[in-house]
Write an enzyme that holds these catalytic residues in place. Structure first.
Site, PDB file in Angstrom:
ATOM      1  N   THR A 125     -12.117  32.092 -25.419  1.00  0.00           N
ATOM      2  CA  THR A 125     -12.325  31.045 -24.423  1.00  0.00           C
ATOM      3  C   THR A 125     -13.538  31.303 -23.534  1.00  0.00           C
ATOM      4  O   THR A 125     -13.950  32.461 -23.367  1.00  0.00           O
ATOM      5  CB  THR A 125     -11.054  30.959 -23.552  1.00  0.00           C
ATOM      6  OG1 THR A 125     -11.287  30.117 -22.440  1.00  0.00           O
ATOM      7  CG2 THR A 125     -10.642  32.329 -23.003  1.00  0.00           C
ATOM      8  N   ASP A 126     -14.061  30.243 -22.947  1.00  0.00           N
ATOM      9  CA  ASP A 126     -15.153  30.389 -21.974  1.00  0.00           C
ATOM     10  C   ASP A 126     -14.680  31.067 -20.695  1.00  0.00           C
ATOM     11  O   ASP A 126     -15.485  31.577 -19.913  1.00  0.00           O
ATOM     12  CB  ASP A 126     -15.774  29.011 -21.651  1.00  0.00           C
ATOM     13  CG  ASP A 126     -14.774  27.944 -21.200  1.00  0.00           C
ATOM     14  OD1 ASP A 126     -13.590  28.268 -20.995  1.00  0.00           O
ATOM     15  OD2 ASP A 126     -15.184  26.769 -21.071  1.00  0.00           O
ATOM     16  N   GLU A 127     -13.343  31.082 -20.464  1.00  0.00           N
ATOM     17  CA  GLU A 127     -12.830  31.582 -19.187  1.00  0.00           C
ATOM     18  C   GLU A 127     -13.086  33.073 -18.992  1.00  0.00           C
ATOM     19  O   GLU A 127     -13.018  33.572 -17.873  1.00  0.00           O
ATOM     20  CB  GLU A 127     -11.327  31.302 -19.063  1.00  0.00           C
ATOM     21  CG  GLU A 127     -11.042  29.824 -19.117  1.00  0.00           C
ATOM     22  CD  GLU A 127      -9.668  29.432 -18.629  1.00  0.00           C
ATOM     23  OE1 GLU A 127      -9.020  30.226 -17.928  1.00  0.00           O
ATOM     24  OE2 GLU A 127      -9.238  28.325 -18.954  1.00  0.00           O
ATOM     25  N   TYR A 149      -4.611  35.396 -17.518  1.00  0.00           N
ATOM     26  CA  TYR A 149      -4.886  34.841 -18.854  1.00  0.00           C
ATOM     27  C   TYR A 149      -6.279  35.240 -19.315  1.00  0.00           C
ATOM     28  O   TYR A 149      -6.447  35.828 -20.392  1.00  0.00           O
ATOM     29  CB  TYR A 149      -4.760  33.306 -18.839  1.00  0.00           C
ATOM     30  CG  TYR A 149      -5.420  32.651 -20.047  1.00  0.00           C
ATOM     31  CD1 TYR A 149      -4.887  32.812 -21.327  1.00  0.00           C
ATOM     32  CD2 TYR A 149      -6.589  31.897 -19.916  1.00  0.00           C
ATOM     33  CE1 TYR A 149      -5.513  32.232 -22.440  1.00  0.00           C
ATOM     34  CE2 TYR A 149      -7.206  31.319 -21.013  1.00  0.00           C
ATOM     35  CZ  TYR A 149      -6.667  31.494 -22.276  1.00  0.00           C
ATOM     36  OH  TYR A 149      -7.281  30.929 -23.375  1.00  0.00           O
ATOM     37  N   LYS A 153      -7.444  37.740 -22.405  1.00  0.00           N
ATOM     38  CA  LYS A 153      -8.304  37.286 -23.513  1.00  0.00           C
ATOM     39  C   LYS A 153      -9.567  38.160 -23.567  1.00  0.00           C
ATOM     40  O   LYS A 153     -10.021  38.548 -24.646  1.00  0.00           O
ATOM     41  CB  LYS A 153      -8.701  35.820 -23.340  1.00  0.00           C
ATOM     42  CG  LYS A 153      -7.599  34.810 -23.567  1.00  0.00           C
ATOM     43  CD  LYS A 153      -7.058  34.775 -24.981  1.00  0.00           C
ATOM     44  CE  LYS A 153      -8.023  34.222 -25.999  1.00  0.00           C
ATOM     45  NZ  LYS A 153      -7.402  34.114 -27.349  1.00  0.00           N
TER      46      LYS A 153
HETATM   47  P1  NAD Z   1      -0.965  27.173 -27.832  1.00  0.00           P
HETATM   48  O1  NAD Z   1      -0.370  27.773 -26.604  1.00  0.00           O
HETATM   49  O2  NAD Z   1      -0.765  25.720 -28.105  1.00  0.00           O
HETATM   50  O3  NAD Z   1      -0.423  27.953 -29.130  1.00  0.00           O
HETATM   51  C1  NAD Z   1      -0.366  29.339 -29.202  1.00  0.00           C
HETATM   52  C2  NAD Z   1       0.411  29.686 -30.459  1.00  0.00           C
HETATM   53  O4  NAD Z   1       0.447  31.132 -30.584  1.00  0.00           O
HETATM   54  C3  NAD Z   1       1.869  29.210 -30.459  1.00  0.00           C
HETATM   55  O5  NAD Z   1       2.186  28.643 -31.703  1.00  0.00           O
HETATM   56  C4  NAD Z   1       2.674  30.483 -30.218  1.00  0.00           C
HETATM   57  O6  NAD Z   1       3.977  30.444 -30.776  1.00  0.00           O
HETATM   58  C5  NAD Z   1       1.791  31.513 -30.907  1.00  0.00           C
HETATM   59  N1  NAD Z   1       2.002  32.878 -30.376  1.00  0.00           N
HETATM   60  C6  NAD Z   1       2.039  33.270 -29.066  1.00  0.00           C
HETATM   61  N2  NAD Z   1       2.291  34.599 -28.987  1.00  0.00           N
HETATM   62  C7  NAD Z   1       2.392  35.051 -30.279  1.00  0.00           C
HETATM   63  C8  NAD Z   1       2.621  36.328 -30.835  1.00  0.00           C
HETATM   64  N3  NAD Z   1       2.828  37.414 -30.077  1.00  0.00           N
HETATM   65  N4  NAD Z   1       2.648  36.439 -32.189  1.00  0.00           N
HETATM   66  C9  NAD Z   1       2.455  35.342 -32.988  1.00  0.00           C
HETATM   67  N5  NAD Z   1       2.256  34.110 -32.502  1.00  0.00           N
HETATM   68  C10 NAD Z   1       2.211  33.957 -31.149  1.00  0.00           C
HETATM   69  O7  NAD Z   1      -2.511  27.549 -27.795  1.00  0.00           O
HETATM   70  P2  NAD Z   1      -3.820  26.699 -28.098  1.00  0.00           P
HETATM   71  O8  NAD Z   1      -4.152  25.893 -26.915  1.00  0.00           O
HETATM   72  O9  NAD Z   1      -3.683  26.098 -29.440  1.00  0.00           O
HETATM   73  O10 NAD Z   1      -4.898  27.883 -28.169  1.00  0.00           O
HETATM   74  C11 NAD Z   1      -5.145  28.571 -29.371  1.00  0.00           C
HETATM   75  C12 NAD Z   1      -6.215  29.611 -29.133  1.00  0.00           C
HETATM   76  O11 NAD Z   1      -7.405  28.987 -28.646  1.00  0.00           O
HETATM   77  C13 NAD Z   1      -5.853  30.655 -28.094  1.00  0.00           C
HETATM   78  O12 NAD Z   1      -6.306  31.911 -28.531  1.00  0.00           O
HETATM   79  C14 NAD Z   1      -6.596  30.229 -26.848  1.00  0.00           C
HETATM   80  O13 NAD Z   1      -6.903  31.331 -26.011  1.00  0.00           O
HETATM   81  C15 NAD Z   1      -7.844  29.624 -27.452  1.00  0.00           C
HETATM   82  N6  NAD Z   1      -8.493  28.569 -26.633  1.00  0.00           N
HETATM   83  C16 NAD Z   1      -7.765  27.496 -26.215  1.00  0.00           C
HETATM   84  C17 NAD Z   1      -8.399  26.496 -25.474  1.00  0.00           C
HETATM   85  C18 NAD Z   1      -7.634  25.283 -24.974  1.00  0.00           C
HETATM   86  O14 NAD Z   1      -8.203  24.496 -24.218  1.00  0.00           O
HETATM   87  N7  NAD Z   1      -6.401  25.069 -25.391  1.00  0.00           N
HETATM   88  C19 NAD Z   1      -9.760  26.609 -25.169  1.00  0.00           C
HETATM   89  C20 NAD Z   1     -10.467  27.733 -25.636  1.00  0.00           C
HETATM   90  C21 NAD Z   1      -9.809  28.706 -26.364  1.00  0.00           C
HETATM   91  O1  TDX Z   2      -1.144  20.108 -13.397  1.00  0.00           O
HETATM   92  C1  TDX Z   2      -2.342  20.414 -13.428  1.00  0.00           C
HETATM   93  N1  TDX Z   2      -3.175  19.900 -12.464  1.00  0.00           N
HETATM   94  C2  TDX Z   2      -4.501  20.192 -12.414  1.00  0.00           C
HETATM   95  O2  TDX Z   2      -5.220  19.709 -11.526  1.00  0.00           O
HETATM   96  C3  TDX Z   2      -2.901  21.278 -14.430  1.00  0.00           C
HETATM   97  C4  TDX Z   2      -2.019  21.860 -15.505  1.00  0.00           C
HETATM   98  C5  TDX Z   2      -4.239  21.557 -14.364  1.00  0.00           C
HETATM   99  N2  TDX Z   2      -5.019  21.062 -13.387  1.00  0.00           N
HETATM  100  C6  TDX Z   2      -6.447  21.439 -13.357  1.00  0.00           C
HETATM  101  C7  TDX Z   2      -6.711  22.925 -13.418  1.00  0.00           C
HETATM  102  C8  TDX Z   2      -8.026  23.006 -14.154  1.00  0.00           C
HETATM  103  O3  TDX Z   2      -9.107  22.883 -13.243  1.00  0.00           O
HETATM  104  O4  TDX Z   2      -7.049  20.905 -14.534  1.00  0.00           O
HETATM  105  C9  TDX Z   2      -8.006  21.806 -15.088  1.00  0.00           C
HETATM  106  C10 TDX Z   2      -7.587  22.140 -16.503  1.00  0.00           C
HETATM  107  O5  TDX Z   2      -6.404  22.899 -16.423  1.00  0.00           O
HETATM  108  P1  TDX Z   2      -5.628  23.446 -17.724  1.00  0.00           P
HETATM  109  O6  TDX Z   2      -5.350  22.294 -18.632  1.00  0.00           O
HETATM  110  O7  TDX Z   2      -4.507  24.290 -17.259  1.00  0.00           O
HETATM  111  O8  TDX Z   2      -6.793  24.278 -18.424  1.00  0.00           O
HETATM  112  P2  TDX Z   2      -7.665  25.527 -17.925  1.00  0.00           P
HETATM  113  O9  TDX Z   2      -7.036  26.232 -16.799  1.00  0.00           O
HETATM  114  O10 TDX Z   2      -9.064  25.016 -17.723  1.00  0.00           O
HETATM  115  O11 TDX Z   2      -7.591  26.444 -19.236  1.00  0.00           O
HETATM  116  C11 TDX Z   2      -7.683  25.810 -20.535  1.00  0.00           C
HETATM  117  O12 TDX Z   2      -8.965  25.911 -21.061  1.00  0.00           O
HETATM  118  C12 TDX Z   2      -9.383  27.135 -21.559  1.00  0.00           C
HETATM  119  C13 TDX Z   2      -6.650  26.353 -21.513  1.00  0.00           C
HETATM  120  O13 TDX Z   2      -5.373  26.281 -20.938  1.00  0.00           O
HETATM  121  C14 TDX Z   2      -6.976  27.746 -21.945  1.00  0.00           C
HETATM  122  O14 TDX Z   2      -6.072  28.170 -22.940  1.00  0.00           O
HETATM  123  C15 TDX Z   2      -8.369  27.753 -22.496  1.00  0.00           C
HETATM  124  O15 TDX Z   2      -8.760  29.058 -22.786  1.00  0.00           O
END
Ligand code: NAD
Ligand code: TDX
Length: 333
Positions: A125-127, A149, A153
């Site tokens: 992630t960019d975070e 988090y 990561k």
């Molecule tokens: P998600 O939370 O929807 O899914 C995570 C999955 O991992 C689930 O199916 C969960 O059961 C599985 N999991 C968790 N712990 C586990 C373990 N110990 N062993 C095996 N499986 C396990 O996540 P997502 O949003 O699809 O994100 C996927 C990946 O992308 C992550 O690595 C996240 O850091 C990265 N990412 C997500 C975002 C975003 O905006 N969602 C952005 C950038 C990077």
């Molecule tokens: O209820 C909410 N109200 C609100 O204002 C939630 C859940 C979020 N927010 C804000 C917080 C953030 O500024 O919205 C923005 C996005 O929040 P999230 O959806 O929780 O995402 P973020 O914290 O940016 O992180 C996400 O992007 C990077 C994913 O959850 C991560 O897994 C990924 O790595």
């Protein structure tokens, strides 16, 4: 090619599995997932019977499980999507994040080393770079994570770096901006706000909604990982961004207007502790290699809203039980 996808029952992983099986019918996918609250086999209902697909329930933080899968399934490529992913949950309970995102990644890297796996892609992630008021993060920017988090990561990503440098392992690390699209668990901003509003509940906006994120449609991210799987250079780090930056309030207003609702459906709630102001990626490295995003933000958000409207069978059950307990802790204390 035998590809092990970890965390393939989650949001991004399930979209990627569907993408690969459709585009490369001769590839075999093994999905190793622990099925945490975020893992959901309903995400893959349509491909359950596909002969090129196999699901294994298991934990990447369990070394024996990881090694067993790598030994017996003759894996050519590992793509690690598995993680604890929600920032707010990491504030309530960091331990699960360290276990999966750091120790889990370590087990996978050890397995890749022991069984001479040909390629390992770390989905990150960019975070990890922290917050940036102006300009953009490049792949050379230092890690300055601000939440448990992003710190966990970053820990996994740093282990990847060390396994490239020390053991010359065939690793690619990716840092992507925020995803949105079908099958995203309704705790993240876009699906939480859509599903709340569809249920006649308010959208809980943190503070004034001025925080900025860069947003990529999940299918564009699938294309980027597919691209790196085939064309990425081993030992390299790639940022994956769309260039589309939005304040949370802009996204909230877009969703409200698409649903024909007004701003009285916004509820300003207390801000997230340590809330990062802005993320923005310089993605010129992957673009120079030949990848670029295809989806337009407003259209893809509209498509996402349509999907949640048409698929309440998928998200309604997720907004009860464990979810409600979490929601109460998060917003009602
Ligand atoms: P998600 O939370 O929807 O899914 C995570 C999955 O991992 C689930 O199916 C969960 O059961 C599985 N999991 C968790 N712990 C586990 C373990 N110990 N062993 C095996 N499986 C396990 O996540 P997502 O949003 O699809 O994100 C996927 C990946 O992308 C992550 O690595 C996240 O850091 C990265 N990412 C997500 C975002 C975003 O905006 N969602 C952005 C950038 C990077
Ligand atoms: O209820 C909410 N109200 C609100 O204002 C939630 C859940 C979020 N927010 C804000 C917080 C953030 O500024 O919205 C923005 C996005 O929040 P999230 O959806 O929780 O995402 P973020 O914290 O940016 O992180 C996400 O992007 C990077 C994913 O959850 C991560 O897994 C990924 O790595």
């Amino acid at each position: 090619m035998n590809i092990l996808i970890t965390g393939g029952a989650g949001f991004a992983g399930s979209n990627f599995i569907r993408h690969i099986l459709k585009k490369y019918p001769d590839y075999k996918i093994i999905n190793l997932d622990k099925l945490t609250y975020a893992g959901n086999l309903d995400n893959l209902k349509d491909i359950e019977g596909n002969a090129s697909y196999e699901f294994i329930k298991g934990d990447i933080a369990d070394e024996r499980t990881v090694k067993k899968v790598l030994r017996f399934k003759k894996i050519d490529v590992v793509i690690n999507y598995a993680a604890e992913t929600h920032v707010d949950r990491s504030i309530l309970d960091p331990a699960a994040f360290v276990r999966t995102d750091v120790l889990g990644t370590h087990n996978l890297l050890e397995g890749v080393k022991e069984f001479a796996v040909g390629k390992y892609i770390q989905i990150s992630t960019d975070e990890v770079y922290g917050s940036i008021a102006k300009g953009k993060f490049t792949e050379e920017s230092p890690f300055r994570p601000n939440s448990p988090y992003s710190a966990s990561k970053a820990g996994g990503d740093l282990l990847c770096r060390s396994y490239i440098k020390t053991y010359n392992l065939p690793i690619i690390v990716t840092h992507a901006c925020n995803f949105y699209g079908p099958y995203q668990y309704p705790e993240k901003l876009i699906p939480l706000f859509i599903t709340n509003l569809l249920e006649d509940k308010k959208a809980p906006l943190y503070g004034e909604g001025k925080n900025i994120r860069e947003w990529i449609y999940v299918l564009d991210h699938c294309n980027a990982i597919d691209f790196l799987l085939h064309k990425g250079k081993l030992g390299q780090v790639y940022n994956i961004g769309s260039g589309v930056e939005k304040q949370n309030i802009q996204i909230t207003k877009l969703i409200l207007s698409e649903l024909g609702l007004g701003s009285k459906m916004i509820e300003q709630v207390k801000d997230r502790p340590g809330h990062d102001l802005r993320y923005a990626l310089d993605s010129s490295k992957i673009k120079k290699l030949g990848w670029q995003p295809e989806y337009k933000f407003e259209e893809a958000v509209r498509e996402t809203i349509r999907w949640y409207k048409n698929n309440d069978w998928w998200w309604k059950p997720l907004k009860s039980g464990e979810y409600l307990e979490y929601y109460k802790k998060q917003y009602l204390t």
